[in-house]
Design a protein around this motif. Structure first.
Motif, PDB file in Angstrom:
ATOM      1  N   ASN A  21      13.127   3.215  -2.441  1.00 27.63           N
ATOM      2  CA  ASN A  21      13.941   3.711  -1.331  1.00 27.63           C
ATOM      3  C   ASN A  21      14.226   2.611  -0.312  1.00 27.63           C
ATOM      4  OD1 ASN A  21      14.539   6.367  -2.003  1.00 27.63           O
ATOM      5  ND2 ASN A  21      12.554   7.113  -1.314  1.00 27.63           N
ATOM      6  N   PHE A  22      13.207   1.779  -0.032  1.00 28.37           N
ATOM      7  CA  PHE A  22      13.424   0.641   0.857  1.00 28.37           C
ATOM      8  C   PHE A  22      14.529  -0.265   0.305  1.00 28.37           C
ATOM      9  CE2 PHE A  22       8.876   0.944   2.571  1.00 28.37           C
ATOM     10  CZ  PHE A  22       9.292   1.430   3.797  1.00 28.37           C
TER      11      PHE A  22
ATOM     12  N   GLY B  45       0.792  -1.216   0.000  1.00 26.28           N
ATOM     13  CA  GLY B  45       0.000   0.000   0.000  1.00 26.28           C
ATOM     14  C   GLY B  45       0.825   1.267   0.000  1.00 26.28           C
ATOM     15  N   VAL B  46       1.976   1.231  -0.689  1.00 27.16           N
ATOM     16  CA  VAL B  46       2.848   2.403  -0.771  1.00 27.16           C
ATOM     17  C   VAL B  46       3.176   2.666  -2.239  1.00 27.16           C
ATOM     18  CG1 VAL B  46       3.854   2.003   1.517  1.00 27.16           C
ATOM     19  CG2 VAL B  46       4.959   1.003  -0.500  1.00 27.16           C
ATOM     20  N   SER B  47       3.909   3.733  -2.493  1.00 26.62           N
ATOM     21  CA  SER B  47       4.269   4.077  -3.868  1.00 26.62           C
ATOM     22  C   SER B  47       5.498   3.302  -4.332  1.00 26.62           C
ATOM     23  CB  SER B  47       4.554   5.580  -3.973  1.00 26.62           C
ATOM     24  OG  SER B  47       5.747   5.908  -3.267  1.00 26.62           O
ATOM     25  N   ARG B  48       5.694   3.255  -5.659  1.00 24.34           N
ATOM     26  CA  ARG B  48       6.894   2.632  -6.215  1.00 24.34           C
ATOM     27  C   ARG B  48       8.139   3.348  -5.708  1.00 24.34           C
ATOM     28  NH1 ARG B  48       8.140   3.030 -10.981  1.00 24.34           N
ATOM     29  NH2 ARG B  48       8.829   0.951 -11.552  1.00 24.34           N
ATOM     30  N   HIS B  49       8.041   4.688  -5.572  1.00 25.04           N
ATOM     31  CA  HIS B  49       9.163   5.485  -5.074  1.00 25.04           C
ATOM     32  C   HIS B  49       9.560   5.019  -3.676  1.00 25.04           C
ATOM     33  CE1 HIS B  49      11.642   8.998  -4.274  1.00 25.04           C
ATOM     34  NE2 HIS B  49      10.954   9.195  -3.163  1.00 25.04           N
ATOM     35  N   THR B  50       8.568   4.764  -2.823  1.00 26.20           N
ATOM     36  CA  THR B  50       8.850   4.303  -1.463  1.00 26.20           C
ATOM     37  C   THR B  50       9.531   2.937  -1.484  1.00 26.20           C
ATOM     38  OG1 THR B  50       6.965   5.526  -0.573  1.00 26.20           O
ATOM     39  CG2 THR B  50       7.812   3.728   0.769  1.00 26.20           C
ATOM     40  N   VAL B  51       9.041   2.039  -2.322  1.00 25.98           N
ATOM     41  CA  VAL B  51       9.644   0.700  -2.408  1.00 25.98           C
ATOM     42  C   VAL B  51      11.088   0.794  -2.884  1.00 25.98           C
ATOM     43  CG1 VAL B  51       9.535  -1.545  -3.561  1.00 25.98           C
ATOM     44  CG2 VAL B  51       7.433  -0.442  -2.770  1.00 25.98           C
TER      45      VAL B  51
END
Length: 388
Positions: A361-362, A353-359
């Motif tokens: 960064n992870f 449930g997050v953005s591709r950008h967040t993934v």
């Protein structure tokens, strides 16, 4: 006679063309200009006069109009203009100006050089009023970055400016990180209506900004949840001031009466902050918020803790890896497991449930902490340590 008649026709055609050009120019907000580089004398069409708010019978002084540009753009214009003249080239620029009457305008400027004997002797081009276009762009940008109901930064900004900050980026000097929840929002919506609930959210947001007007990033994360990051310019004592926190939970005026609100807050005071600790700081604030919600039902429930570095595997060297867990946060571990199952970035974003950008960064933080360069190596290493 025939030659004179032909010449008259040409002049008439030229006049009609000029009139047509000026009509179209006025309609489009685009005007023409020229500057004689030997004398700095300016020539403008009527639209350019209108853009700068000057009467058309006024002799244009370049120094006067140059001073109308806002300082950053004045410096930029001077630089690109000098370069174009030296190189016999061209340039374009969008700039903010303040007219003599104080009105702000945005213009788009395009210029080229007329060259003689290898030297630029004239600058010419167009100037366009893009004030309306710029305002629309600002509104679009604001709608993408700010919550429409409360005016606070939205969750996307919270990720960009805090949670998803790349490892190695400039550290934030935080004195405190707080998560707030308007606990009884659903009850308010059910009893008083959606409009009343929206009013409570908007009032709470204003109270946050009033309580911490400087040195803070206040965001609405969505629903009834808010976050605030206080930098070192805000004394820690201010956050814990009893009266200040209680003011946030005062009943909200509605119609002829008031709506009682209940607020929970999870506060974390970091002793030291580095950019890659954001996920752990957020996790601890979330835990503190959940503990606050379990307290006896009062208008304001607060749990404040110091940041527990040992609990989140953080050392003085930040993200230097630990031989057992590589200091991955719970969310990073979850991403690593999805990677081990062969999920793509888009699939992981949808499942979490997050953005591709967040993934992304992870994944970048995972690679840095595990000291690997790709998925295959990360999965192999994680398997060796029993993390999949």
């Amino acid at each position: 006679m025939g030659g004179m008649h032909s010449h008259s026709n040409i002049l008439a055609a030229d006049e009609r063309f000029r009139n047509l050009y000026e009509d179209v120019s006025a309609l489009s907000g685009v005007g023409a200009w020229a500057c004689d580089l030997r004398t700095e004398a300016l020539s403008w069409t009527p639209v350019v006069y209108d853009i700068f708010g000057l009467p058309q019978d006024k002799r244009v002084d370049r120094r006067e109009t140059f001073a109308m540009y806002a300082e950053p753009f004045r410096l930029m214009l001077d630089r690109v203009r000098s370069t174009a003249i030296a190189n016999c080239g061209s340039f374009s620029l969008e700039a903010q100006i303040f007219r003599a009457d104080g009105e702000e305008r945005w213009i788009r400027l395009k210029a080229a050089t007329k060259v003689q004997s290898g030297h630029a002797v004239r600058l010419y081009g167009m100037k366009e009023d893009i004030t309306i276009e710029r305002k629309r762009w600002e509104q679009l940008r604001r709608s993408a970055e700010y919550d429409a109901l409360t005016g606070l930064a939205n969750r996307a900004q919270f990720h960009v400016r805090f949670l998803d900050r790349a490892p190695g980026s400039e550290a934030l000097a935080l004195s405190a990180f707080v998560l707030f929840d308007l606990d009884n929002l659903r009850e308010i919506n059910r009893q008083w209506g959606i409009a009343a609930g929206d009013a409570c959210l908007a009032v709470f947001a204003r109270r946050l900004l009033t309580a911490y007007p400087v040195g803070a990033l206040a965001t609405r994360l969505g629903g009834s949840e808010f976050a605030i990051l206080l930098n070192n310019s805000v004394p820690v004592g201010m956050l814990g001031a009893h009266s200040q926190l209680n003011d946030l939970a005062e009943p909200v005026p509605w119609g002829a009466g008031v709506i009682p609100i209940r607020v929970s807050a999870g506060i974390v005071f970091p002793r030291r902050y580095c950019s890659f600790e954001a996920e752990a700081l957020y996790a601890q604030a979330t835990l503190a918020l959940e503990v606050a919600k379990m307290k006896e039902e009062e208008p304001l429930r607060v749990v404040a803790v110091g940041f527990d570095e040992s609990k989140y595997g953080l050392t003085d060297q930040g993200s230097r890896r630990n031989s057992e867990n590589f200091q991955l946060s719970p969310r990073e571990t979850e991403v690593l497991r999805h990677i081990g199952q062969g999920s793509t970035t888009d699939e992981i974003a949808e499942m979490m449930g997050v953005s591709r950008h967040t993934v992304r960064n992870f994944i970048r933080r995972i690679y840095q902490k595990m000291e690997v360069s790709g998925r295959v190596e990360a999965v192999r290493l994680a398997g060796q340590h029993g993390m999949l």
